[in-house]
Structures are given as C-alpha cells and as structure tokens.
Scaffold this active site. Sequence first.
Site, PDB file in Angstrom:
ATOM      1  N   GLN A 275      37.251  42.024  35.951  1.00  0.00           N
ATOM      2  CA  GLN A 275      36.543  40.814  36.427  1.00  0.00           C
ATOM      3  C   GLN A 275      37.227  40.165  37.625  1.00  0.00           C
ATOM      4  OE1 GLN A 275      33.638  38.548  34.805  1.00  0.00           O
ATOM      5  NE2 GLN A 275      33.904  38.384  37.018  1.00  0.00           N
TER       6      GLN A 275
ATOM      7  N   ASP B 246      22.414  40.966  31.133  1.00  0.00           N
ATOM      8  CA  ASP B 246      23.678  40.536  31.743  1.00  0.00           C
ATOM      9  C   ASP B 246      24.433  39.550  30.843  1.00  0.00           C
ATOM     10  OD1 ASP B 246      25.723  40.572  33.581  1.00  0.00           O
ATOM     11  OD2 ASP B 246      24.708  39.337  35.072  1.00  0.00           O
TER      12      ASP B 246
ATOM     13  N   GLU C 150      27.185  41.508  44.312  1.00  0.00           N
ATOM     14  CA  GLU C 150      26.475  40.436  43.600  1.00  0.00           C
ATOM     15  C   GLU C 150      26.736  39.121  44.324  1.00  0.00           C
ATOM     16  OE1 GLU C 150      27.484  39.670  39.512  1.00  0.00           O
ATOM     17  OE2 GLU C 150      25.691  38.439  39.203  1.00  0.00           O
TER      18      GLU C 150
ATOM     19  N   HIS D  61      29.868  46.484  39.404  1.00  0.00           N
ATOM     20  CA  HIS D  61      29.222  45.251  39.861  1.00  0.00           C
ATOM     21  C   HIS D  61      29.328  45.285  41.381  1.00  0.00           C
ATOM     22  CE1 HIS D  61      29.527  43.925  35.738  1.00  0.00           C
ATOM     23  NE2 HIS D  61      28.990  42.758  36.026  1.00  0.00           N
TER      24      HIS D  61
ATOM     25  N   HIS E  42      22.986  46.500  30.606  1.00  0.00           N
ATOM     26  CA  HIS E  42      24.043  45.681  31.250  1.00  0.00           C
ATOM     27  C   HIS E  42      24.182  44.347  30.533  1.00  0.00           C
ATOM     28  CE1 HIS E  42      26.265  44.553  35.127  1.00  0.00           C
ATOM     29  NE2 HIS E  42      26.345  43.483  34.342  1.00  0.00           N
TER      30      HIS E  42
ATOM     31  N   TRP F  16      27.883  32.019  32.687  1.00  0.00           N
ATOM     32  CA  TRP F  16      27.012  32.317  33.826  1.00  0.00           C
ATOM     33  C   TRP F  16      25.550  32.015  33.526  1.00  0.00           C
ATOM     34  CZ3 TRP F  16      31.119  35.340  32.242  1.00  0.00           C
ATOM     35  CH2 TRP F  16      32.178  35.435  33.148  1.00  0.00           C
TER      36      TRP F  16
ATOM     37  N   HIS G  75      27.495  41.513  28.923  1.00  0.00           N
ATOM     38  CA  HIS G  75      28.915  41.197  28.723  1.00  0.00           C
ATOM     39  C   HIS G  75      29.055  40.615  27.318  1.00  0.00           C
ATOM     40  CE1 HIS G  75      30.039  41.541  33.083  1.00  0.00           C
ATOM     41  NE2 HIS G  75      28.731  41.450  33.170  1.00  0.00           N
TER      42      HIS G  75
END
Length: 418
Positions: free
Chosen positions: A155, A312, A216, A213, A60, A318, A62
């Site tokens: 997203q 992630d 979360e 997702h 996982h 983030w 991005h």
Amino acid sequence: MYDLLLRQCRLLQTDRTIAEVDVAIKGGAIVEIAPNITGSAKLTLDIQGQLVSPPFVESHIHLDSALTAGEPRWNQSGTLFEGIEIWRERKQNLSLEDVKARAIETLRQQAVQGVLFVRSHADVSETSLTALQALLEVREEVKDWMTLQVVAFPQDGIYGSPQNDILIEKSLDMGADVVGGIPHYELTREDGVKSVHRIFELAQKYDRLIDIHCDETDDHQSRFLEVVAANAIHTDLGARVTASHTTAFGSYDNAYAIKLLGFLRRTQINFIANPLINITLQGRTDSYPKRRGVTRVKELWQQNMNVSFGHDCIQDPWYSLGTGNMLDVAFMGLHVCQMTGIAEIDACYDMVTWNGAKTLNLTDRYGIEVGKPANLIVLNARDRYDAIRRRATVHYVISQGKLLVRTESSRTMWHNDY
Ligand code: FE2
C-alpha cells in the site's frame, strides 16, 4: 442416487444462451444437464424457471480494511489520499483476530449474495505482515465453501520505505498468490517504473500472478499502464497480469489513449474497474466539468480485452458503503461507463462472473458444465438483463456441490381494494 437435483432451471450456459433443463450433482461435481432427468436425489430443489448462473466473482477487494469505516475517524475529503492516511492510523492496531473476524464476516456477506470466488489484496507495508498472515489463514479456513486468492499489496509503495521491498518478497515466500503494486504512489516516476519491473521479476521468480493498482489518479501524466503493457509484451506474461483501476486512462487525451489501446491489444492483460469507489474517489479536485474517474471500460471491452468489475471496498476508509452485492457493482458500472445497449448490459453481467473468473485464472473450473465443480447460484430473474435491472435476489447458493445458503423471497401484499 444424486446428491442434489435442481429441477426446471433456466440455465445460463457458457455460450451465454439459456437452456431449460435439470441439473444433477454428485460428489461435488456436475454430472448431468438435461431436460427431465430421471432418478432421485438426497435433496431436490424445484427452481421454478428461475435463472441458474455461475457464481459471482469478486475480482478486487481489500478484506483487511473491510468493516472499519469510521475507525479511528471518517474520511471527510472523500479522497484516496485521506483514505490512505486514515488506514495508516487504523492499521497500527491490527491483530490477527481483528483482521480474520472482519474478513470472514465480509466473506459470509458476499457468499449470501452469490459470490464464491474472491481476490483480496493484503497490505504488506507493515513489518509484522499481520494482514497477510490473517488472510492466508482465512484462505485456508474458508476453502470448503469459498475460493480466496490473496495479493501481496504494498500500500505504501515498494520503495516508499527501505523495508518494503523485502516485505513483498517475504509475502510471496509466505504463500501470497499474486504480486501487487502501486506505481503511481511511489515517491517518483522513476521509482514507479522500477516498481513495475520489480513486480514482473518477482512474479517470474515465484511463479505468481500479477495484479497492480495502476494509475488510480486523475493525473493524466500518470502513465504506468504503458510500462505494465511493455513488461507484459517483453515477458509474454499478459494473461497472468491484471491492471486494476487505471482511472487515469479516463483522463488521457485521445491521441495518447488510442496509441496505448493499440499496445494493449498486443497483450492479454486483464483490467478491473471499481465503479462504486472510483465514481466517488476521483474528480475530487475538479470543479466543473467533473470527471467520472473510471477507466475506459467500454473501449477496452470493444477491443475484446478482458474487463471485470470489482467492489474494491466494503465499509472502509475509502468507501463507507457497500454490501458485497456484485449486481450493485455491475449496475453502477453500467451507468458510469454508459453501457446501456442490451449487449453492453449483458457484458456488465459477464464482468462480475466469467470475466472475473478469467482474471483469477480459474476458467478451467468455472461455469456450469458436466464434469466441472458444482458451483452455482439461483437468481430470481429471467436473464442477465433482468438480474441487473432489478438487482435480483439470490435464492440459493451451491458451493462445491452442497447447498450453502437459502434466502427466502420477501413478500409484498396490497391492502384494501386498489
Ligand atoms: Fe484497490
């Protein structure tokens, strides 16, 4: 003559026992595993009793947002939602070249540290679908040394704006491997439930995997995992389905969580926890006691559910840290989830190797066995526990039968007469 011969390996086998053997490689495949293999090779490596393991799996990440931390500004609150706002600003400037350059640079950083299988989400909330197009091109460009799966990830929600439902279907037409979603960020609970149904419908129509997702958030009312479980049971797609994050599971009261665990056991859903990120993103609205914000990894593992750990984010809105080292991820997961028993520590290693391969649906080509593709790494460690404890150096990375990376040990010398 072999292409490559690895002598004196401590081989971490599929049954997790260790064998002291040589490994011979020819034509991109493992052709012999035995002590003292006779014969010669174009290249022979003396492994000197170091650990030979299947590669790390990044289940996982991005890649489209990687290496953008601070652009156009830093995340001051540290929350998921400020991260989404900053990314919304940054993604106005995406170009194919920008995304591809950062994705390839990140993949190279990962490969150096023994990662040869990656599942990346691509934000498909922009009409240009630049991030997706870029990652699909990268998937092709790196395929000789890295296996990349691309998730069509809405997203901003499938129903967050009128075009998003069209964009996610177009993404599957363009060749995304996996259907994604974000039900807890849809405008209403009803839209969230509808989005999960839509994801399963698209996965069946296009014959793709699912990675959502899911929940979360610290909101204990966020209960889309039960909707995913119900859909998995109704469609019998369980093993092709992944629930990522599920951090709200850590905030559910036990009465509900135990009921839910019973439903989950009836599925073969895969779970991905991202401990580096969620230990920092979650709990931001708590005072004290402050929640850990990670899903119930130990309980899912104890129920024989397939759980993997992901990074992630690497230097994005983030999470401004991260290097791609999967042993860092396992190390943090071990601490946050209190997986400190020796079997639990070993399980944390499996969560960045075999379990990730299962999530990516790659089990038939993963593992060091005669006849399988020759993908393996050599770690400066004796076993899984030692590798995690010291976050061992990866000395060699062998991809598809070829030596891809060699890293020399750093040397430390005592001076004076101490
Ligand atoms: Fe994510």
